[in-house]
Structures are given as C-alpha cells and as structure tokens.
Motif scaffolding. Structure first.
Motif, PDB file in Angstrom:
ATOM      1  N   ILE A   1       0.771  -1.114  -0.109  1.00 38.03           N
ATOM      2  CA  ILE A   1       0.004  -0.082   0.051  1.00 38.03           C
ATOM      3  C   ILE A   1       0.884   1.177   0.049  1.00 38.03           C
ATOM      4  N   PRO A   2       0.445   2.203  -0.889  1.00 43.26           N
ATOM      5  CA  PRO A   2       1.304   3.442  -0.955  1.00 43.26           C
ATOM      6  C   PRO A   2       1.334   4.002   0.566  1.00 43.26           C
ATOM      7  N   GLU A   3       2.354   4.932   0.614  1.00 44.10           N
ATOM      8  CA  GLU A   3       2.500   5.493   2.002  1.00 44.10           C
ATOM      9  C   GLU A   3       1.338   6.546   2.593  1.00 44.10           C
ATOM     10  N   GLU A   4       0.647   7.255   1.543  1.00 40.62           N
ATOM     11  CA  GLU A   4      -0.194   8.080   1.785  1.00 40.62           C
ATOM     12  C   GLU A   4      -1.756   7.218   2.103  1.00 40.62           C
TER      13      GLU A   4
ATOM     14  N   GLU B   1      -2.288   5.012   6.758  1.00 43.20           N
ATOM     15  CA  GLU B   1      -2.835   5.538   7.868  1.00 43.20           C
ATOM     16  C   GLU B   1      -4.306   5.017   8.007  1.00 43.20           C
ATOM     17  N   ARG B   2      -5.024   5.401   6.995  1.00 46.38           N
ATOM     18  CA  ARG B   2      -6.270   5.112   6.770  1.00 46.38           C
ATOM     19  C   ARG B   2      -6.638   3.439   6.884  1.00 46.38           C
ATOM     20  N   TYR B   3      -5.852   2.700   6.108  1.00 44.92           N
ATOM     21  CA  TYR B   3      -6.253   1.416   5.970  1.00 44.92           C
ATOM     22  C   TYR B   3      -5.989   0.816   7.538  1.00 44.92           C
ATOM     23  N   ILE B   4      -4.791   0.988   8.090  1.00 41.68           N
ATOM     24  CA  ILE B   4      -4.307   0.419   9.547  1.00 41.68           C
ATOM     25  C   ILE B   4      -5.511   0.899  10.440  1.00 41.68           C
TER      26      ILE B   4
ATOM     27  N   ILE C   1      -7.173   0.015  -3.681  1.00 44.10           N
ATOM     28  CA  ILE C   1      -5.865   0.584  -3.673  1.00 44.10           C
ATOM     29  C   ILE C   1      -4.978  -0.090  -4.746  1.00 44.10           C
ATOM     30  N   SER C   2      -4.892  -1.112  -5.024  1.00 43.34           N
ATOM     31  CA  SER C   2      -4.322  -1.730  -6.292  1.00 43.34           C
ATOM     32  C   SER C   2      -4.818  -0.880  -7.599  1.00 43.34           C
ATOM     33  N   ARG C   3      -6.169  -0.786  -7.772  1.00 37.55           N
ATOM     34  CA  ARG C   3      -6.471   0.282  -8.855  1.00 37.55           C
ATOM     35  C   ARG C   3      -5.736   1.519  -8.845  1.00 37.55           C
TER      36      ARG C   3
END
Length: 389
Positions: free
Chosen positions: A131-134, A137-140, A198-200
């Motif tokens: 997952i990209p850095e940006e 936080e939201r995913y975690i 996220i992958s998309r």
C-alpha cells in the motif's frame, strides 16, 4: 521509575519485553547489564516440553558481539528492554480486548488472544507493504477497528467446557456464533475490496509507458508458454495435446488487445510469433492471427472518431444517462442511491459501479442501449438518436 511495561533510562524511555510484544522483538538489551550490548532475540527459540494438549517454550538471545547464546524464560522478560522491532505496526492496544474475547471459550484466553493478535499483525503488515504511504494510515485504522469488532463479538460466545453445562444458553450461543461468523465475512469482504481499490489506484498512477511495457511483458510470457507447448507437439515430446487449442489461446489473448485498438502491442505480438516460427511452426502465415494488426488499426480509428464526438445526456425522472464517447461507456447516474432491486437489475444487465465517475456503466454498444431501457424509463430509440425527443 518503573511503569507497567516501560522504564525510564536517562532521557530515553525503553519498552520492556513482555508477553504483549515479545513475538515482534528483534533486538534487546539487559537492563541490569547494558554494557553487554544488544542481543538478537528469538521468540520461542527453545522447546521445553510437549504433550497432546500444549507445547511449552522458552526464548533465546544471541549476543551480537560474541555470539554467546542464553535462554530467557517468561518470568525474566521484564529484565530486558527492546531496542529494535521486527515491525512497528502492531495491535498491542487490543491486548485486553483479545484476551477477553476468549475468556468464555478457552482455558488459556491469553494464549488464544496472543495467537490472534500475531495472526492479524502478520496479515496487516503484509498488506501495508503493498500500500502506498499516503493510504496506509487510513487502512491501518480501519483494519484495527474491524479486529476490535471481531474480538468484541467473539467475547459473547461461550463454551460449556468453560462456563459449565448447567443451564447453558445454547440458542443464544448459536446466535452469537452466527453474528461473529457474519462479521468475519464482512471483514474479509471489506479487506478484499479495499486492497482492490488501492491496487487500482496504484495501477492508474503508473506512467502510460510503464503500463504498456508491463502488459506486453505479461502477454509475451503467455505467448511463449503456449508456443513452447506447440513446439513440443511438433517435436513429438508433448503428447496428448491439441495444437489447435494452444493456437486459439494465443489468438484469443492477442485479439483482446485488438478489440481495444492497442496497435503497438498487437504488432509486437505478431512480430514475436514470426520470430518463434523460425524455430518451429507455431502459427502458419495463412492464419487470421496475422490480420489482427489491421483489425486493431480499424478499431483505433473508430475510437478516434468516437472520442471527437460530444458526450450526450438523456434525462429521466431520478437521474440521467450519459453517452460518454471519450471513455466508450454508457453511464447511468442516479440523483440518489438506487434501491437494492434496481442495483440487482443493473448488475444483471452488465452494469458495474465506477467510483471514478460515480456512475453505473458498461461499454457503449447497441446492446448497451437495450440494457439501459431495461433499467430506466428511456427507450432504445431515444438512445440511438442521442436524446432527441
């Protein structure tokens, strides 16, 4: 001054080794003998005993300076401080919640809770690597929220072995089990969708040249795989296979790019097959495969004509239909979220939700017009004419 799991050493606050964190500790230092330097910590590095029900472990540590190895027992964990972790993202704040989750179903709720904590941490850290850095936080945050929900729901489940069989609420317990199972399924669905989105986004953010090169690499690898089997059939080393099926497979994969008007990849594929033909007859020159480049060019020209057209909107009560020529899509936009039966009908007629356009869409074809007319009150004639009454 000592705290529950931290110690103040000079101006630095050190985290003590404990059952909450020892599975992710990488390097530790002795609080009593810090001059010995750092030790590499191996969680459950030594097996003490094992029976049918359980297995007891101790931990080992290897001194970095001279490779001296010692055993660390659970009772001595508090004598060590962690100086480096295997990973930082963890669920330690859910420790009590995890233990409570199994208080009525396990004789060792701490062990069960710790096992689930470790399992979820392993999955979460594997996810965020992709997952990209940006986005992390939201995913975690959402992932932790889901884990807490699961622990809370599991805490309502009981076992007669733990609580006793007398007046055991079997019906209520069955409901709690179902609630928990449903929550697990919802969590898995959320995770799968979140990672796909996220992958998309990652894929969409790639430069056009990079995406084209990656697509060609995948197609080339696939062509080579089928061509290798065809060569084996020609040589007699591959028996029991139908050559026509492998030729059809290559044709079908390249035809997909033809329909998209991707002239460059189609031409590369044809040139590659011709190169392979020098080693063994993969696809004969008489095959329609070698006409795909012309077809791709025709599709590309048709796309250019469509992209120069102005998009058309056709209003209906509760929304509008858009003929989006630049995207080659017919799109349905509703003023409010449609009812479940309408959504089901949309999917049944080949429409898929597009977060990018906030619309239900499918490829712009004549068949799509008939699909639209089965979903919203607009006739095929209106769609054909571009919305003229």
């Amino acid at each position: 001054m000592m705290q529950e799991n931290k110690i103040q050493a000079g101006n630095t606050e050190q985290v003590l080794l404990s059952k909450k964190n020892y599975h992710r500790a990488f390097k530790v230092v002795s609080i009593a003998n810090p001059e010995q330097g750092e030790w590499l910590f191996n969680w459950r590095g030594k097996k003490l005993s094992q029976n049918l029900m359980s297995c007891d472990y101790a931990h080992t540590a290897i001194r970095i300076s001279n490779n001296e190895e010692i055993v660390i027992y659970d009772k001595d964990l508090g004598s060590w401080a962690v100086t480096e972790w295997k990973y930082d993202v963890n669920l330690e704040e859910l420790w009590k919640c995890a233990c409570d989750a199994f208080s009525s179903t396990s004789f060792s709720p701490e062990e069960r809770g710790a096992y689930y904590i470790r399992t979820y941490e392993e999955e979460l850290n594997a996810d965020i690597e992709k997952i990209p850095e940006e986005e992390r936080e939201r995913y975690i945050s959402k992932y932790k929220e889901w884990v807490q929900i699961l622990f809370n729901k599991h805490s309502r489940i009981m076992s007669a072995m733990i609580t006793g069989p007398a007046r055991f609420p079997s019906r209520r317990n069955e409901k709690m089990n179902n609630y928990y199972d449903n929550a697990v399924n919802e969590f898995r669905t959320w995770r799968e969708k979140a990672l796909k989105v996220i992958s998309r986004k990652i894929e969409d953010a790639k430069p056009k040249e990079q995406k084209a090169e990656e697509e060609w690499t995948r197609l080339k690898r696939s062509i080579y795989s089928s061509a290798s089997t065809i060569k084996g059939i020609n040589d007699g080393t591959e028996r029991g296979y139908n050559k026509a099926l492998f030729v059809s497979s290559i044709y079908g994969k390249v035809e997909t790019y033809t329909k998209r008007g991707d002239v460059i990849i189609v031409e590369k594929a044809i040139a590659y097959v011709r190169e392979l033909n020098k080693q063994s007859s993969i696809i004969t020159e008489r095959h329609k495969f070698f006409k795909l480049a012309e077809m791709a060019k025709a599709v590309c020209e048709a796309q250019e004509v469509r992209s120069n057209k102005e998009d058309t909107e056709i209003l209906f009560e509760g929304g509008r239909v858009i003929k989006n020529y630049s995207e080659d899509r017919v799109q349905i936009v509703f003023d409010t979220k449609p009812q479940p039966d309408v959504i089901s009908n949309l999917k049944h007629n080949g429409f898929r939700w597009s977060p990018r356009f906030s619309a239900w869409q499918r490829q712009l074809t004549n068949n799509a017009y008939y699909a639209v007319s089965r979903v919203v009150p607009i006739t095929v004639e209106q769609l054909m004419k571009g919305g003229e009454k």
